[in-house]
Every structure is written in structure tokens, then in C-alpha cells.
Design a protein around this motif. Sequence first.
Motif, PDB file in Angstrom:
ATOM      1  N   ALA A 143     -24.768  -2.120  -9.402  1.00  0.00           N
ATOM      2  CA  ALA A 143     -24.259  -1.756  -8.234  1.00  0.00           C
ATOM      3  C   ALA A 143     -24.419  -0.293  -7.793  1.00  0.00           C
ATOM      4  CB  ALA A 143     -22.664  -2.105  -8.331  1.00  0.00           C
ATOM      5  N   LEU A 144     -24.531   0.452  -8.728  1.00  0.00           N
ATOM      6  CA  LEU A 144     -24.742   1.962  -8.322  1.00  0.00           C
ATOM      7  C   LEU A 144     -25.781   2.061  -7.502  1.00  0.00           C
ATOM      8  CD1 LEU A 144     -23.472   3.718 -11.659  1.00  0.00           C
ATOM      9  CD2 LEU A 144     -22.404   3.567  -9.534  1.00  0.00           C
ATOM     10  N   PRO A 145     -26.939   2.107  -7.874  1.00  0.00           N
ATOM     11  CA  PRO A 145     -28.212   2.156  -7.104  1.00  0.00           C
ATOM     12  C   PRO A 145     -28.338   1.427  -5.706  1.00  0.00           C
ATOM     13  CG  PRO A 145     -29.004   1.027  -9.033  1.00  0.00           C
ATOM     14  CD  PRO A 145     -27.485   1.418  -9.197  1.00  0.00           C
ATOM     15  N   ALA A 146     -27.821   0.348  -5.698  1.00  0.00           N
ATOM     16  CA  ALA A 146     -27.954  -0.648  -4.435  1.00  0.00           C
ATOM     17  C   ALA A 146     -27.083  -0.050  -3.414  1.00  0.00           C
ATOM     18  CB  ALA A 146     -27.250  -1.974  -5.037  1.00  0.00           C
ATOM     19  N   ILE A 147     -25.727   0.479  -4.040  1.00  0.00           N
ATOM     20  CA  ILE A 147     -24.752   1.224  -2.894  1.00  0.00           C
ATOM     21  C   ILE A 147     -25.479   2.509  -2.469  1.00  0.00           C
ATOM     22  CG2 ILE A 147     -22.329   2.356  -2.678  1.00  0.00           C
ATOM     23  CD1 ILE A 147     -21.394   0.415  -4.843  1.00  0.00           C
ATOM     24  N   HIS A 148     -25.899   3.241  -3.302  1.00  0.00           N
ATOM     25  CA  HIS A 148     -26.823   4.580  -2.984  1.00  0.00           C
ATOM     26  C   HIS A 148     -27.630   4.134  -1.693  1.00  0.00           C
ATOM     27  CE1 HIS A 148     -25.335   6.694  -6.992  1.00  0.00           C
ATOM     28  NE2 HIS A 148     -24.281   6.364  -6.076  1.00  0.00           N
ATOM     29  N   ALA A 149     -28.338   3.022  -2.130  1.00  0.00           N
ATOM     30  CA  ALA A 149     -29.488   3.033  -1.212  1.00  0.00           C
ATOM     31  C   ALA A 149     -28.921   2.517   0.486  1.00  0.00           C
ATOM     32  CB  ALA A 149     -30.433   1.887  -1.649  1.00  0.00           C
ATOM     33  N   ARG A 150     -27.964   1.709   0.269  1.00  0.00           N
ATOM     34  CA  ARG A 150     -27.469   1.071   1.630  1.00  0.00           C
ATOM     35  C   ARG A 150     -26.687   2.065   2.155  1.00  0.00           C
ATOM     36  NH1 ARG A 150     -26.151  -4.560   2.904  1.00  0.00           N
ATOM     37  NH2 ARG A 150     -28.141  -5.021   1.721  1.00  0.00           N
ATOM     38  N   LEU A 151     -25.717   2.410   1.448  1.00  0.00           N
ATOM     39  CA  LEU A 151     -24.513   3.294   2.064  1.00  0.00           C
ATOM     40  C   LEU A 151     -24.815   4.921   1.387  1.00  0.00           C
ATOM     41  CD1 LEU A 151     -21.787   0.733   1.441  1.00  0.00           C
ATOM     42  CD2 LEU A 151     -22.523   1.455   3.626  1.00  0.00           C
ATOM     43  N   PRO A 152     -25.783   5.464   1.792  1.00  0.00           N
ATOM     44  CA  PRO A 152     -25.915   6.897   1.211  1.00  0.00           C
ATOM     45  C   PRO A 152     -24.428   7.810   1.568  1.00  0.00           C
ATOM     46  CG  PRO A 152     -27.759   6.406   2.895  1.00  0.00           C
ATOM     47  CD  PRO A 152     -26.616   5.225   2.814  1.00  0.00           C
ATOM     48  N   LEU A 206       0.780  -1.273   0.044  1.00  0.00           N
ATOM     49  CA  LEU A 206      -0.029  -0.135  -0.059  1.00  0.00           C
ATOM     50  C   LEU A 206       0.746   1.264   0.059  1.00  0.00           C
ATOM     51  CD1 LEU A 206      -2.688  -0.955   2.451  1.00  0.00           C
ATOM     52  CD2 LEU A 206      -2.652  -1.316   0.176  1.00  0.00           C
ATOM     53  N   ALA A 207       1.957   1.105  -0.143  1.00  0.00           N
ATOM     54  CA  ALA A 207       2.896   2.338  -0.187  1.00  0.00           C
ATOM     55  C   ALA A 207       2.580   3.328  -1.217  1.00  0.00           C
ATOM     56  CB  ALA A 207       4.505   2.056  -0.478  1.00  0.00           C
ATOM     57  N   ALA A 208       2.260   4.631  -0.799  1.00  0.00           N
ATOM     58  CA  ALA A 208       1.602   5.581  -1.829  1.00  0.00           C
ATOM     59  C   ALA A 208       2.562   6.551  -2.146  1.00  0.00           C
ATOM     60  CB  ALA A 208       0.543   6.013  -0.991  1.00  0.00           C
ATOM     61  N   GLY A 209       2.881   6.673  -3.376  1.00  0.00           N
ATOM     62  CA  GLY A 209       3.722   7.599  -3.980  1.00  0.00           C
ATOM     63  C   GLY A 209       3.041   9.081  -3.984  1.00  0.00           C
ATOM     64  N   ALA A 210       3.823  10.007  -3.978  1.00  0.00           N
ATOM     65  CA  ALA A 210       3.072  11.602  -4.364  1.00  0.00           C
ATOM     66  C   ALA A 210       2.720  11.564  -5.796  1.00  0.00           C
ATOM     67  CB  ALA A 210       4.268  12.651  -3.862  1.00  0.00           C
ATOM     68  N   LEU A 211       1.691  11.137  -5.987  1.00  0.00           N
ATOM     69  CA  LEU A 211       1.165  11.128  -7.437  1.00  0.00           C
ATOM     70  C   LEU A 211       0.178  12.138  -7.726  1.00  0.00           C
ATOM     71  CD1 LEU A 211       0.687   7.068  -7.840  1.00  0.00           C
ATOM     72  CD2 LEU A 211       2.683   8.531  -8.331  1.00  0.00           C
ATOM     73  N   GLY A 212       0.030  12.465  -8.814  1.00  0.00           N
ATOM     74  CA  GLY A 212      -1.027  13.734  -9.175  1.00  0.00           C
ATOM     75  C   GLY A 212      -2.320  13.356  -8.808  1.00  0.00           C
ATOM     76  N   VAL A 213      -3.147  14.274  -8.721  1.00  0.00           N
ATOM     77  CA  VAL A 213      -4.693  14.233  -8.525  1.00  0.00           C
ATOM     78  C   VAL A 213      -5.548  13.520  -9.511  1.00  0.00           C
ATOM     79  CG1 VAL A 213      -6.669  15.553  -8.327  1.00  0.00           C
ATOM     80  CG2 VAL A 213      -4.714  16.414  -7.303  1.00  0.00           C
ATOM     81  N   ALA A 214      -6.099  12.291  -8.976  1.00  0.00           N
ATOM     82  CA  ALA A 214      -6.859  11.474 -10.090  1.00  0.00           C
ATOM     83  C   ALA A 214      -8.435  11.915 -10.202  1.00  0.00           C
ATOM     84  CB  ALA A 214      -6.633  10.114  -9.703  1.00  0.00           C
ATOM     85  N   LEU A 215      -8.970  11.916 -11.227  1.00  0.00           N
ATOM     86  CA  LEU A 215     -10.356  11.974 -11.282  1.00  0.00           C
ATOM     87  C   LEU A 215     -11.019  10.505 -11.066  1.00  0.00           C
ATOM     88  CD1 LEU A 215     -10.670  13.979 -14.781  1.00  0.00           C
ATOM     89  CD2 LEU A 215     -11.084  14.709 -12.415  1.00  0.00           C
ATOM     90  N   LEU A 216     -11.982  10.856  -9.768  1.00  0.00           N
ATOM     91  CA  LEU A 216     -12.432   9.839  -9.282  1.00  0.00           C
ATOM     92  C   LEU A 216     -14.073   9.900  -9.035  1.00  0.00           C
ATOM     93  CD1 LEU A 216      -9.779   8.821  -6.725  1.00  0.00           C
ATOM     94  CD2 LEU A 216      -9.998   7.611  -8.855  1.00  0.00           C
ATOM     95  N   GLN A 217     -14.815   9.561  -9.962  1.00  0.00           N
ATOM     96  CA  GLN A 217     -16.479   9.717  -9.697  1.00  0.00           C
ATOM     97  C   GLN A 217     -16.827   8.796 -10.131  1.00  0.00           C
ATOM     98  OE1 GLN A 217     -17.106  13.498 -10.891  1.00  0.00           O
ATOM     99  NE2 GLN A 217     -16.049  13.405 -12.791  1.00  0.00           N
ATOM    100  N   ARG A 218     -18.064   8.323  -9.455  1.00  0.00           N
ATOM    101  CA  ARG A 218     -19.117   7.248 -10.168  1.00  0.00           C
ATOM    102  C   ARG A 218     -20.339   7.580  -9.539  1.00  0.00           C
ATOM    103  NH1 ARG A 218     -15.707   4.700 -13.266  1.00  0.00           N
ATOM    104  NH2 ARG A 218     -13.993   3.168 -12.196  1.00  0.00           N
ATOM    105  N   GLY A 219     -21.326   6.801 -10.156  1.00  0.00           N
ATOM    106  CA  GLY A 219     -22.747   7.310  -9.693  1.00  0.00           C
ATOM    107  C   GLY A 219     -23.658   7.388 -10.540  1.00  0.00           C
TER     108      GLY A 219
END
Length: 388
Positions: free
Chosen positions: A269-278, A73-86
Motif C-alpha cells: 500500500a505504501l508505494p502505491a499511495i505515494h505514487a497516486r497521492l503525493p 467522532l467526538a474528540a476528547g482532548a487527548l495527548g499528542v500521538a505519533l502518527l507516521q508511516r511510509g
Amino acid sequence: AADASAQLPRLPCRCRCPPPTPPGAMPASRRLEEDEEWSDGSSLLSEEDASPLGAFGRLPLLRPRALLAAAALAAGALGVALLQRGGGGVGAGGGTQTPTLERSAVLTGTVQKTSQGMPSLGYVEAMYTYGAPATAKPALTNLMSEDGCFKGLRSYNEDVISGGVTKEVDAGAISNFYPHSKIATAVLHQDGESIYVPCKAGDDPATLWPNDNDGGVFADWTLHWEDDYTPRLLNVQVEQHNVSTLEPFHQAYLFVLLAYKTYDSTAHALPAIHARLPGWKLVATETRIQGSGGLYDEDPVLLVQDSKSLDCALVFTGTNNIDNELGTSMTTYGAGYCGFAQVHDGYKNELWDITHELWPVLRPKLSKCNKVYCVGHSLGGSLCEIFT
């Protein structure tokens, strides 16, 4: 990002891992490119949105054996990533809509550094497994904890029949003779009292549960599925008290959905996750692909994040092609792995193959997480034990 990675020191390899796959034989992987990621238009920002590395680095320098978790899990100083779903889900007409593609949200975290100014190493906060086979002898222990216990919960289903003489247990949990990791254990009963054993220092008999040492215990694959785990975790009775809303049971109930959604499509998966884990968003799906024809196999890894706390759940999938992955579970002899003795060879090789191929794209995303939880059902839970 390349310049930052080049400045990181090279550490000697302490893991007895399989050799890299030759480039010509490298299995293809499938992923959603960052400009194609699912989005519901929400913004996932930390308080310090300019820094590239999350608090996935509160760890001081570790003893060598702890590199099982830290090196992975060593994390390097990497650039900002676009991380979005839903965004997908069921439309007004009742049909499934195609999730919209949008490039609007940025996920960031806080850089954590050592006294030498280099990014420090990350670790898994807790793990939640369901019907997972055991992994190593002796039991894997948490080297960051004085009592050797991991946070989280290992759970498996059990039905007591014939007046208590016979027990049927989730077959996945009793599929080999290794001990499980040192972690709190819940034996989930459909009716009446369940059994809860907190993890403790020293010898922990629960690491050997379930077993058939006294006879009368039978493996039952019908107890291996979501429609048994979800209702049992929603109504856990221990010592005549309903403890379902208490930890670690409540978190285990919330995350069991994620463990099984690794077998499902993103659109489902998307609507199920939104319902269980708002507030939680599916921010990445990376898939390792191998084989062809009847041996074609996909190994998805999900990353789901709470938009408020920036905590993440890293979710490994279980067996989804019995022809391809049966050999993984049947390769039961033990081998050394990252300083630990007698680790289930099939599971450790499976983990190595997945991380070897997917880590270049997953590691920078994990570095944006505040805390990381590992979640998995069946084989996915075994991968969590070794990964954590």
C-alpha cells in the motif's frame, strides 16, 4: 489524557446499539504500536503543533439524530500521538524492502472548543464509495445540510449491451432493495457517456439506483473491481465533456486506490499511495480480528493524511472473507439506529463492532485531522454511509 477524558460530560445514549461484547468473548484486535509505526522520516505538523485536537470539531451542538455522526467522532482532548508511516516500497534491486521503523514525526492539530470550554464534536466532510450496497429506508440524509445532501460521490459501474435493451451493473450496488444515502451519483460507463446526477433537495430518484424495476438489469460481479473503477474514473464523459479533472470525479479517482488498498498489505500500500497521492501518508492501520479457521476475518481500517492540509481519509474495508461476512450482508432486515429508522441491521452491527473495538485508538488520531473524508468499496462503502 485520562484526566482530560474524565472531565468530559457523560451524554445519555441515544443510539439503539447492540450490547457490549462480554470481556471474555472480546475478539482480539491487531494494531501497530505507536513506537512501531511506519515512517519515511517526514514531519507532519500543523501551524499550532502544541495543541492536541484538530479542527475535527467545528460542529455546533447538534440535534439528537445527528449524533449518528457526532457521537461516533467526538474528540476528547487527548495527548499528542505519533502518527507516521511510509518508507517501504521497491528497492534498487527491484525487490520489496522491509519498511524502516522510526520515531521522529509528530502529528498535531488545533483545539476547537464550545463556549463552555469543552471540545466540540467532529463530522465527516465528504464520502466516496464504490460499488456499495444500500443502507437504510428512508435514505440517510445529512442533517447538517439544508438540502439533506452529503458531499462527495457514490459511483458504480454499468455496461449497456444489446443495443441499450440490457444493462449489467456492479452486483454490489444492487444487492439489496434499500435506498442509498442522499449524495451525488455517478453511473460509470466504459465507453461513451457516463451518467452524473447531482444530489438535490426533496425526493431524489438516484438514491434508488440501480434497480431492476423495468427488467433488463442484471448484477455482474466482474464489474466490482479496481481494474474497472480506476480507468472509468480516469476518463469520465458527461454531456460530451471530459469531467475527470473536475470535482467530485477527481477526488473519487484519487481515493479509489485507498478503497482497494484496504485488501492489500502495508508494504504494497505504501508505494502505491505515494505514487497516486503525493504528500499523503498512511499514518495508522488498525485491524479488528474475529473468528478462527475458515471463519477467520480481519477488518482493517486505514487512516491516510495529507501532510500539507492535514486532511485525512478514513478507509473501511469491504468483504474479505465471504464465509465469515456473508451473514453481515444477508441480515437485511431494518432496525432503528441512532434515531434513524430501518437501517440495514447487518451493516450497522458491523460498524458498531468495528468502532466499539478500534475507536479507543482511532479517535485520538482523528482528532488531529483538519478534515475527515470517509472512503470505502463494497461493504466498506456501506459502513461509510452509516458512519458519515
